[in-house]
Motif scaffolding. Structure first.
Motif, PDB file in Angstrom:
ATOM      1  N   LYS A 233      67.207  12.422  35.692  1.00  0.00           N
ATOM      2  CA  LYS A 233      67.973  13.135  36.718  1.00  0.00           C
ATOM      3  C   LYS A 233      67.338  12.925  38.095  1.00  0.00           C
ATOM      4  CE  LYS A 233      69.962  16.791  33.823  1.00  0.00           C
ATOM      5  NZ  LYS A 233      70.021  18.245  33.562  1.00  0.00           N
ATOM      6  N   ARG A 234      66.021  12.931  38.146  1.00  0.00           N
ATOM      7  CA  ARG A 234      65.332  12.729  39.436  1.00  0.00           C
ATOM      8  C   ARG A 234      65.593  11.322  39.966  1.00  0.00           C
ATOM      9  NH1 ARG A 234      60.666  14.466  37.896  1.00  0.00           N
ATOM     10  NH2 ARG A 234      59.597  12.463  37.592  1.00  0.00           N
ATOM     11  N   MET A 235      65.604  10.364  39.078  1.00  0.00           N
ATOM     12  CA  MET A 235      65.854   8.989  39.504  1.00  0.00           C
ATOM     13  C   MET A 235      67.297   8.801  39.963  1.00  0.00           C
ATOM     14  SD  MET A 235      63.064   7.405  39.466  1.00  0.00           S
ATOM     15  CE  MET A 235      63.704   5.756  39.733  1.00  0.00           C
ATOM     16  N   TYR A 236      68.217   9.502  39.332  1.00  0.00           N
ATOM     17  CA  TYR A 236      69.615   9.370  39.742  1.00  0.00           C
ATOM     18  C   TYR A 236      69.802   9.929  41.153  1.00  0.00           C
ATOM     19  CZ  TYR A 236      74.688   9.809  39.851  1.00  0.00           C
ATOM     20  OH  TYR A 236      76.021   9.708  40.216  1.00  0.00           O
ATOM     21  N   THR A 237      69.081  11.002  41.426  1.00  0.00           N
ATOM     22  CA  THR A 237      69.156  11.601  42.775  1.00  0.00           C
ATOM     23  C   THR A 237      68.685  10.602  43.839  1.00  0.00           C
ATOM     24  OG1 THR A 237      68.733  13.781  41.809  1.00  0.00           O
ATOM     25  CG2 THR A 237      68.419  13.553  44.178  1.00  0.00           C
ATOM     26  N   LYS A 238      67.711   9.763  43.497  1.00  0.00           N
ATOM     27  CA  LYS A 238      67.129   8.802  44.458  1.00  0.00           C
ATOM     28  C   LYS A 238      67.735   7.411  44.301  1.00  0.00           C
ATOM     29  CE  LYS A 238      62.579  11.063  44.355  1.00  0.00           C
ATOM     30  NZ  LYS A 238      61.138  10.886  44.035  1.00  0.00           N
ATOM     31  N   ARG A 239      68.863   7.251  43.573  1.00  0.00           N
ATOM     32  CA  ARG A 239      69.379   5.937  43.210  1.00  0.00           C
ATOM     33  C   ARG A 239      69.620   5.036  44.416  1.00  0.00           C
ATOM     34  NH1 ARG A 239      73.187   9.765  43.084  1.00  0.00           N
ATOM     35  NH2 ARG A 239      75.296   9.393  43.896  1.00  0.00           N
ATOM     36  N   LYS A 240      69.976   5.603  45.567  1.00  0.00           N
ATOM     37  CA  LYS A 240      70.253   4.774  46.741  1.00  0.00           C
ATOM     38  C   LYS A 240      68.985   4.153  47.339  1.00  0.00           C
ATOM     39  CE  LYS A 240      74.494   7.210  48.059  1.00  0.00           C
ATOM     40  NZ  LYS A 240      75.222   7.919  49.123  1.00  0.00           N
ATOM     41  N   LEU A 241      67.802   4.597  46.831  1.00  0.00           N
ATOM     42  CA  LEU A 241      66.527   4.069  47.331  1.00  0.00           C
ATOM     43  C   LEU A 241      65.932   3.018  46.409  1.00  0.00           C
ATOM     44  CD1 LEU A 241      64.815   7.373  48.577  1.00  0.00           C
ATOM     45  CD2 LEU A 241      66.076   5.694  49.930  1.00  0.00           C
TER      46      LEU A 241
ATOM     47  N   HIS B  58      56.328   0.540  41.575  1.00  0.00           N
ATOM     48  CA  HIS B  58      56.069   1.931  41.193  1.00  0.00           C
ATOM     49  C   HIS B  58      57.104   2.412  40.179  1.00  0.00           C
ATOM     50  CE1 HIS B  58      52.805   3.227  43.895  1.00  0.00           C
ATOM     51  NE2 HIS B  58      53.260   2.287  44.700  1.00  0.00           N
ATOM     52  N   ILE B  59      58.362   2.013  40.355  1.00  0.00           N
ATOM     53  CA  ILE B  59      59.407   2.420  39.407  1.00  0.00           C
ATOM     54  C   ILE B  59      59.125   1.824  38.037  1.00  0.00           C
ATOM     55  CG2 ILE B  59      61.865   2.228  38.891  1.00  0.00           C
ATOM     56  CD1 ILE B  59      62.399   2.312  41.880  1.00  0.00           C
ATOM     57  N   GLU B  60      58.686   0.558  37.997  1.00  0.00           N
ATOM     58  CA  GLU B  60      58.360  -0.088  36.726  1.00  0.00           C
ATOM     59  C   GLU B  60      57.260   0.697  35.998  1.00  0.00           C
ATOM     60  OE1 GLU B  60      59.109  -2.923  35.041  1.00  0.00           O
ATOM     61  OE2 GLU B  60      60.364  -4.137  36.350  1.00  0.00           O
ATOM     62  N   LYS B  61      56.219   1.094  36.747  1.00  0.00           N
ATOM     63  CA  LYS B  61      55.140   1.844  36.101  1.00  0.00           C
ATOM     64  C   LYS B  61      55.631   3.183  35.582  1.00  0.00           C
ATOM     65  CE  LYS B  61      51.963   1.899  39.267  1.00  0.00           C
ATOM     66  NZ  LYS B  61      50.636   2.143  39.885  1.00  0.00           N
ATOM     67  N   ASN B  62      56.492   3.856  36.339  1.00  0.00           N
ATOM     68  CA  ASN B  62      56.993   5.168  35.938  1.00  0.00           C
ATOM     69  C   ASN B  62      57.946   5.077  34.742  1.00  0.00           C
ATOM     70  OD1 ASN B  62      56.069   7.500  37.706  1.00  0.00           O
ATOM     71  ND2 ASN B  62      56.596   5.956  39.243  1.00  0.00           N
ATOM     72  N   MET B  63      58.796   4.076  34.719  1.00  0.00           N
ATOM     73  CA  MET B  63      59.743   3.998  33.613  1.00  0.00           C
ATOM     74  C   MET B  63      59.023   3.701  32.301  1.00  0.00           C
ATOM     75  SD  MET B  63      61.749   0.378  34.198  1.00  0.00           S
ATOM     76  CE  MET B  63      61.041  -1.182  33.690  1.00  0.00           C
ATOM     77  N   GLU B  64      57.924   2.973  32.361  1.00  0.00           N
ATOM     78  CA  GLU B  64      57.159   2.714  31.148  1.00  0.00           C
ATOM     79  C   GLU B  64      56.548   3.998  30.600  1.00  0.00           C
ATOM     80  OE1 GLU B  64      54.377  -0.221  32.250  1.00  0.00           O
ATOM     81  OE2 GLU B  64      55.846  -1.849  32.370  1.00  0.00           O
ATOM     82  N   MET B  65      56.278   4.957  31.479  1.00  0.00           N
ATOM     83  CA  MET B  65      55.703   6.229  31.036  1.00  0.00           C
ATOM     84  C   MET B  65      56.773   7.201  30.531  1.00  0.00           C
ATOM     85  SD  MET B  65      52.669   7.087  33.765  1.00  0.00           S
ATOM     86  CE  MET B  65      53.772   7.097  35.170  1.00  0.00           C
ATOM     87  N   HIS B  66      58.013   7.100  31.043  1.00  0.00           N
ATOM     88  CA  HIS B  66      59.013   8.116  30.751  1.00  0.00           C
ATOM     89  C   HIS B  66      60.146   7.647  29.819  1.00  0.00           C
ATOM     90  CE1 HIS B  66      57.197   9.641  34.545  1.00  0.00           C
ATOM     91  NE2 HIS B  66      57.416  10.840  33.981  1.00  0.00           N
ATOM     92  N   LEU B  67      60.322   6.357  29.645  1.00  0.00           N
ATOM     93  CA  LEU B  67      61.432   5.859  28.827  1.00  0.00           C
ATOM     94  C   LEU B  67      60.926   5.171  27.567  1.00  0.00           C
ATOM     95  CD1 LEU B  67      63.767   4.277  31.562  1.00  0.00           C
ATOM     96  CD2 LEU B  67      64.028   6.504  30.421  1.00  0.00           C
ATOM     97  N   PRO B  68      61.727   5.143  26.538  1.00  0.00           N
ATOM     98  CA  PRO B  68      61.370   4.395  25.326  1.00  0.00           C
ATOM     99  C   PRO B  68      61.317   2.905  25.635  1.00  0.00           C
ATOM    100  CG  PRO B  68      63.180   5.919  24.915  1.00  0.00           C
ATOM    101  CD  PRO B  68      63.000   5.886  26.391  1.00  0.00           C
ATOM    102  N   ASN B  69      60.486   2.184  24.908  1.00  0.00           N
ATOM    103  CA  ASN B  69      60.331   0.749  25.156  1.00  0.00           C
ATOM    104  C   ASN B  69      61.643  -0.012  24.996  1.00  0.00           C
ATOM    105  OD1 ASN B  69      57.618   0.956  25.733  1.00  0.00           O
ATOM    106  ND2 ASN B  69      56.979   0.601  23.612  1.00  0.00           N
TER     107      ASN B  69
END
Length: 1115
Positions: free
Chosen positions: A997-1005, A946-957
């Motif tokens: 910022k949202r991902m940093y908040t959940k970094r321990k997961l 799920h993180i892989e799919k989300n990062m492709e949508m929110h981050l530059p390639n």
């Protein structure tokens, strides 16, 4: 009188008529000619106009009327059959079968016949008998004949056939193989006892009742032999029944259908032990004796007529050619399948010719219930006994011609020799006639054809010269001295057979164009009738059914009931015979290829130039008038049976049938029914207007056709008779390829329905189900229903299943599973309106699996696969083979934290409050909160997929690879923090800032730096849950109900558990191969771990083996 006895007993071919002596009447004549009774009776009947009376000495009470007159037979067996029962005396003669439907009369006979017909026509039983027959031929009878042929040894064909048929019939009736045809040739005690029953039964027929009853009481003479024989039979049957009940008691719930007759009766409460025994004796005697005698006399007659044997082989050659072309070894014995012998018309004619001259039951006995006058003009009185001589009837010159004593199968063939001639059953009584028509006719013919075809094709049969071949005095037409035969070796016949099939031993190629059986005759045929109008109601209770239902059944006229009742019995004086082509037999449901086709009664679609029936055609050949009157005189067991017959007739002709007028008694019971061509009548004018219509009109199907069949209930006999029959149509019949689309010929039978529902429950799509039926039947025409019918049936079944609502049905399913599996767990929650909110369930296997493999729990709520868009949440894990295993499943109405708290608490309740060590889920905030509350102290990670799919949508390639190092590389927390802040400074932008910022908040997961100490079994994502969802998705769509989804979920679980069982088998029965330098470690690991885990260890050992030591550190 002494001279008379002396002369008569020496005569083998009596020509004198019996003398009616004072006091003793014809009794001396009977005694004097007892050794040659059947031929003597034929001579007497021929000399006395086919009928005569006979009285015994005073005080004996013997008053006989003997006949072979077809008109009398028709009257006794059909027109007034209720006045001519078997009678109490007949039942006492065959006391071992007393109470069975063979000896019973009235209602007791009727309901038993219904039962027997349903059993004997069972497809499973028929298939089993065919398999038994093939097996016995292939492994016992043919090898025995081959051995006898190779050694030049003669054999008693009667004994061999008796052994063979006793084994085969025992398998059909009792489900056991006595093995009388085994190489040891064991004693035939039970078979001999059966013969004794029939022999003594004959003498009971001939003797005064008081005489044989005294002998029975004194236990002397033939009665003593009969008593001993009955003890043997009872002991044999009781032992088998006792053993069967023990087996059934040990395997409750494993009944998969009827494979033998005993299976259908053993648990029937209507059959106590006495009636069960009588029914089994009846089935054994009827099944064994009739077939074995027909086989014996048929093989004898074929052996005496080489030209007939040659003709049969020519007919078989086409079948053999196809078998050889299909890969059969030419030099091996040929065994024919029942389907392959169906089209053998000449062989069937030879069987019928044998039964004409040598009927297995040479006479029938009836009792007169009330005074009556027979068609011959003779008056019979109550309690008189009527003897009908089948043996004599087959030798009537007026019925069969001057060559009536010759064996000539051609008399049964039509002019083109491609089909059988129609012979009324009251003229050919081998299978009886009327309501008591033989229920096992077709299964008997199937066995006879299969056996004779194999024997005749593989062997030459030569009768040892000097034998005296004559019937034995018995109720069954046995041979007095057996039949000694010499079998020519099969190897000596190969060259001759190869000529039949067109095979040259010097040339390995078979001719490709095989000559097939000719089709049915295309002769046109009109049925004569007188026009009369029966439309007036005359004040009767009348219902008109002129709607467009095109054959929809009303007034409780059920299709399956119609088919069953028609299979039960109906007689049309010529009659329910297979030979007429109107039905497979009196009980059958389809027309065999070798019977007379309905093309005799209808125009052939392949000859349009001929005048069509009912269309400007005034030709009524004389021989067709017989068929008309035959139809006019038909009787049926029920209204439904009449419908079933007429509908099958309509299918052959090319039209559809629907219900029309009905008349009732004052109490509402139907007394008259009219079936009409579906094109009868006209559409109402107000249905033809365009005013207010949005859609176009349905095409007009009605054209005023007046073809119809009217049947009415005869209160005197309790049967339905034909009141009116009109067969003139004013329209062209449908072509054979069009008939399957006519409404009344489209029916999904019970077996097809079960198969459709079974395939549907396994997730097979409807169009694939239809494709399967088409492939199985060879064409769409053979399916019996259309694609639309299939879809409609499935829709009706779904509505029926969900009649109480989807949720209510789901809960009811769960309750049933709980009763079946006490460890099954389910819990649900409803809202204030009573609607289903959430449901969780798991079976006992899932709960046990969680106890063993529940360290890591994976679930995902993002998949919605039902019409309500409710999340489907499977709980899965990894078993010892590293395959997906399912712990439970849930359906939710919402995805808030409160819902997930309920779900996780319910899960723990099902699993005895045992928490997992780690959990993998998606990144849903509500789920994360619920896990923190319910699974406190449990390691939790977010699915990397799920993180892989989300990062492709929110981050530059360009940043993805750098982010993956944060996701997957294990470092210290401090290093991760440094790398993260560097990543953030480099790639943050207004578009990415919020997500980062949202991902940093959940970094321990999700970050490997924080998860490295967790126990994850090598999993980083919830792909196990996704895998299960994908499996379900193959067969589900968004319109599925909850019930549908549960069924398909279960199918997916079955597949997973099948894989697990296969892995268990592999692990226990195989050992992985050691390939590294650490062989001892590998061998030890192979004994402890499953192959899946072992290969992981082996891979690690391989890596260790590849390490090169560059420098040793000093201690």
């Amino acid at each position: 009188m002494y001279s008379y006895f002396k002369f008569s007993t020496r005569s083998k071919n009596p020509t004198d008529l019996p003398t009616n002596w004072p006091i003793v009447h014809m009794f001396p004549s009977v005694v004097a000619n007892l050794h040659n009774m059947y031929d003597y009776l034929s001579v007497v009947l021929a000399g006395l106009g086919h009928n005569f009376r006979a009285h015994g000495p005073p005080g004996t009470g013997i008053r006989l009327f003997v006949t072979c007159d077809p008109a009398n037979v028709q009257h006794i067996f059909t027109k007034n059959y209720t006045n001519f029962p078997k009678g109490e005396e007949f039942a006492s003669i065959f006391d071992i079968m007393k109470g069975s439907f063979f000896t019973a009369d009235g209602e007791q006979w009727r309901w038993q016949r219904v039962k027997m017909q349903s059993v004997i026509s069972s497809p499973r039983l028929v298939a089993s008998v065919a398999a038994y027959c093939r097996d016995k031929l292939e492994n016992e009878l043919l090898p025995l004949f081959a051995h006898m042929a190779s050694t030049g040894t003669s054999l008693d064909m009667q004994e061999m056939i008796t052994r063979f048929m006793f084994d085969l019939n025992s398998m059909m009736v009792l489900g056991v193989n006595p093995g009388l045809l085994s190489p040891e040739m064991p004693a035939m005690d039970v078979a001999t006892a059966m013969d004794m029953v029939m022999e003594v039964g004959f003498f009971r027929h001939m003797m005064p009742v008081s005489c044989w009853k005294v002998m029975r009481w004194l236990n002397i003479g033939a009665e003593r032999k009969l008593n001993d024989a009955q003890k043997v039979l009872r002991a044999f049957v009781v032992e088998i029944i006792t053993e069967r009940r023990k087996i059934k008691g040990a395997s409750v719930g494993n009944d998969e259908g009827v494979e033998d007759i005993l299976s259908a009766y053993i648990d029937d409460p209507d059959f106590d032990d006495d009636l069960l025994h009588a029914t089994l004796f009846n089935s054994m005697l009827a099944g064994r004796d009739t077939i074995r005698m027909a086989l014996l006399w048929l093989l004898y007659n074929i052996s005496q007529n080489p030209d007939i044997m040659s003709t049969i082989r020519n007919e078989l050659s086409d079948v053999v050619s196809r078998k050889v072309a299909g890969g059969m070894c030419v030099n091996s014995p040929v065994i024919f399948e029942p389907e392959e012998t169906k089209s053998l018309v000449y062989l069937r004619a030879a069987i019928y010719e044998t039964l004409r001259l040598y009927p297995p039951g040479p006479f029938e006995r009836k009792t007169v219930a009330a005074d009556d006058i027979l068609p011959s003009g003779h008056k019979v009185h109550a309690d008189d006994t009527i003897i009908i001589s089948l043996y004599s009837m087959g030798r009537m010159e007026g019925l069969w011609g001057k060559d009536c004593l010759d064996y000539n199968p051609n008399r049964w063939l039509s002019e083109d020799r491609n089909k059988l001639r129609y012979i009324p059953s009251h003229k050919f009584l081998a299978f009886s006639s009327g309501p008591r028509m033989c229920v096992g006719k077709e299964i008997s013919i199937m066995q006879i054809k299969t056996i004779v075809a194999a024997v005749v094709w593989n062997f030459d049969i030569e009768v040892v010269e000097g034998q005296i071949i004559q019937p034995k005095l018995s109720c069954i037409l046995q041979m007095e001295n057996g039949l000694k035969n010499m079998e020519n070796s099969i190897s000596g016949m190969i060259e001759e057979q190869n000529e039949y099939v067109g095979y040259n031993s010097d040339d390995s190629e078979m001719e490709e164009n095989l000559q097939h059986e000719a089709g049915w005759s295309e002769d046109e045929f009109d049925i004569a009738y007188d026009e009369f109008d029966n439309d007036d109601n005359h004040g009767e209770h009348t219902d008109d059914q002129n709607d467009e239902n095109h054959g929809e059944h009303t007034d409780s006229l059920n299709t399956s009931e119609a088919q069953f009742d028609t299979q039960l019995e109906y007689d049309y004086y010529g009659e329910s015979d297979l030979d007429t082509g109107h039905t497979d037999d009196v009980e059958g449901a389809s027309v065999p290829e070798d019977s007379v086709d309905m093309s005799q009664a209808t125009p052939s679609a392949s000859q349009p130039e001929k005048p069509q029936k009912g269309i400007n055609s005034n030709e009524y050949p004389d021989n067709n008038r017989d068929l008309y009157w035959m139809l006019k005189e038909m009787t049926f067991i029920s209204e439904a049976a009449a419908y079933s017959f007429y509908n099958r007739y309509a299918k052959d002709y090319g039209f559809s049938v629907r219900l029309d007028q009905v008349r009732r008694f004052d109490d509402g019971v139907i007394r008259l029914r009219r079936f009409v061509c579906s094109r009868q009548g006209r559409r109402l004018k107000n249905q033809l207007t365009t005013e207010g219509r949005v859609y176009r009109h349905i095409p007009e199907s009605r054209c005023g056709c007046k073809a119809r069949l009217v049947v009415k209930f005869d209160g005197r006999t309790g049967f339905w008779v034909v009141e009116d029959f009109r067969d003139k149509h004013n329209h062209d019949p449908a072509e054979p390829c069009q008939t399957p689309f006519l409404r009344s010929h489209r029916t999904i039978n019970d077996a097809q329905r079960s198969e459709i529902l079974s395939l549907g429950s396994m997730g097979v799509r409807k169009h694939l189900i239809m494709r399967k039926f088409i492939a199985g039947s060879g064409s769409f025409a053979g399916v019996g229903f259309t694609r639309k019918d299939l879809y409609n049936m499935c829709s009706r079944e779904r509505r029926r299943l969900l009649f109480d609502g989807d949720a209510t049905t789901t809960i009811r399913i769960m309750e049933k599973r709980k009763k079946r599996d006490p460890e099954f767990f389910y819990e649900y929650d409803v809202d204030e309106k009573g609607s289903l909110k959430h449901m969780f369930w798991c079976d006992s296997q899932s709960r046990r699996d969680y106890q063993d493999y529940g360290d890591v729990l994976v679930f995902d709520s993002t998949y919605k696969m039902n019409k309500y868009k409710m999340p489907f949440v499977p709980f899965v894990g990894l078993n010892n083979h590293r395959r997906t295993t399912v712990f439970g499943c849930a359906i939710l109405s919402s995805e808030n934290e409160q819902t997930y708290v309920w779900l996780l608490k319910t899960f723990l309740k099902a699993m005895c409050q045992q928490k997992p060590k780690a959990v993998i889920t998606d990144a849903d905030a509500a789920m994360i909160g619920a896990i923190g509350e319910v699974f406190s102290g449990v390691s939790h990670r977010i699915c990397s997929f799920h993180i892989e799919k989300n990062m492709e949508m929110h981050l530059p390639n360009k940043s993805l690879n750098e982010f993956r190092t944060l996701l997957y590389y294990t470092t210290s927390e401090q290093v991760f923090e440094e790398r993260w802040h560097a990543f953030y400074r480099k790639w943050q932008s207004p578009k990415t800032r919020t997500w980062m910022k949202r991902m940093y908040t959940k970094r321990k997961l999700w970050a490997a730096a924080y998860l490295s100490q967790g126990f994850w079994l090598g999993m980083k994502s919830n792909q196990r849950s996704e895998s299960l969802n994908s499996c379900l998705h193959l067969h589900l769509d968004g319109e599925m109900t909850i019930v549908d989804m549960i069924m398909h979920y279960d199918n997916a679980i079955v597949r997973l558990r099948e894989n697990e069982a296969h892995d268990d088998c592999t692990a226990s029965q195989t050992t992985p191969v050691a390939i590294t330098n650490f062989r001892e470690l590998e061998v030890a690991a192979a004994k402890i771990f499953t192959p899946a885990v072992f290969y992981i260890i082996q891979g690690e050992l391989s890596k260790i083996g590849g390490i090169e030591i560059l420098e040793k550190m000093q201690a």
